[in-house]
Enzyme design. Structure first.
Site, PDB file in Angstrom:
ATOM      1  N   LEU A  85      11.167  56.086  52.220  1.00 21.52           N
ATOM      2  CA  LEU A  85      11.699  57.224  51.479  1.00 21.52           C
ATOM      3  C   LEU A  85      10.831  57.444  50.258  1.00 21.52           C
ATOM      4  CD1 LEU A  85      15.481  56.207  51.528  1.00 21.52           C
ATOM      5  CD2 LEU A  85      14.147  57.337  53.328  1.00 21.52           C
ATOM      6  N   GLU A  86      10.247  58.640  50.135  1.00 21.20           N
ATOM      7  CA  GLU A  86       9.357  58.935  49.019  1.00 21.20           C
ATOM      8  C   GLU A  86      10.146  59.543  47.862  1.00 21.20           C
ATOM      9  OE1 GLU A  86       6.378  57.952  48.888  1.00 21.20           O
ATOM     10  OE2 GLU A  86       5.862  57.546  50.998  1.00 21.20           O
ATOM     11  N   LYS A  87       9.975  58.971  46.673  1.00 21.73           N
ATOM     12  CA  LYS A  87      10.709  59.442  45.505  1.00 21.73           C
ATOM     13  C   LYS A  87      10.171  60.750  44.947  1.00 21.73           C
ATOM     14  CE  LYS A  87      12.526  55.160  43.544  1.00 21.73           C
ATOM     15  NZ  LYS A  87      12.635  54.367  42.291  1.00 21.73           N
ATOM     16  N   SER A 142       9.273  54.374  48.164  1.00 20.21           N
ATOM     17  CA  SER A 142       7.909  54.452  47.631  1.00 20.21           C
ATOM     18  C   SER A 142       7.813  55.553  46.587  1.00 20.21           C
ATOM     19  CB  SER A 142       6.922  54.734  48.780  1.00 20.21           C
ATOM     20  OG  SER A 142       5.675  55.191  48.301  1.00 20.21           O
ATOM     21  N   HIS A 169       8.370  58.906  55.315  1.00 17.22           N
ATOM     22  CA  HIS A 169       7.212  58.458  56.083  1.00 17.22           C
ATOM     23  C   HIS A 169       7.672  57.522  57.203  1.00 17.22           C
ATOM     24  CE1 HIS A 169       3.746  59.472  53.223  1.00 17.22           C
ATOM     25  NE2 HIS A 169       3.369  59.850  54.428  1.00 17.22           N
TER      26      HIS A 169
END
Length: 210
Positions: A85-87, A142, A169
């Site tokens: 999971l991208e912040k 991430s 991702h």
């Protein structure tokens, strides 16, 4: 006629590029489409070409067409071994060439935009809430989506939506997860994200007000 009160979610994956002749992100999104997000959510999925100019054209047009409660972008990372999971998305540093051997002239998404934009969804909370015993996939968080089309797409979407976007991702297929595992993971993650988004304590990055 009775008005449709369903929530709308748009999910995108990417087309082939480089060594990823079959892009795991699009395969995972297609698996999600088979599973759905429940009767109360209208799900729309789209494949995005790995081209900067296509992103700048498609993302705004999809927002205008659907006005979704949440826009999820899924990309593949050859280095990933978890579903990530991208912040946040980043505005600058785009020097990698796309499928048309092009990169932005100014190497940024939005001229004059903040260096970084965060999702209103707290990804740490989402990660901690995923407790599905049937979900045999490791989820991580991430802060660096990679400064290529994934990061570029995420920032573009965050800028348009004022934070109501997310980026996930996935690793390449079979390294270690199957398409079915990735599809179930997306279904679970997005369900949790929708719940977090509706929570009154969902935060908006202060930079969004700039």
């Amino acid at each position: 006629m009775e008005r449709n009160s369903n929530r709308t979610v748009v999910v995108t994956g990417f087309g082939p590029f480089g060594e990823h002749t079959t892009n795991a992100s699009w395969v995972a999104v297609q698996e999600l489409q088979k599973l759905g997000l429940g009767e109360e959510v209208d799900l729309y999925v789209y494949e995005i070409p790995v081209e900067y100019e296509k992103v700048l054209d498609l993302i705004p047009s999809l927002w205008k067409r659907h006005n979704p409660q949440l826009f999820i972008h899924v990309g593949v990372s050859g280095m990933a071994t978890t579903v990530t999971l991208e912040k946040c998305g980043h505005n600058q540093g785009y020097v990698g060439l796309d499928n048309r051997c092009h990169c932005p002239d100014n190497h940024c998404c939005v001229q004059g935009g903040p260096d970084c934009l965060e999702s209103v969804i707290d990804m740490d909370v989402v990660c901690n809430k995923i407790t599905d015993p049937q979900l045999d996939v490791i989820i991580s968080v991430s802060q660096d989506a990679g400064r290529y089309l994934c990061d570029f797409t995420y920032y573009t979407s965050l800028h348009l939506s004022r934070g109501k976007s997310a980026f996930i991702h996935v690793p390449p297929l079979g390294k270690p997860y199957t398409a079915e595992q990735l599809g179930r993971a997306l279904q679970t993650i997005i369900g949790v994200m929708l719940g977090v988004l509706e929570h009154p304590n969902a935060k908006m990055n202060c930079q969004m007000a700039l």
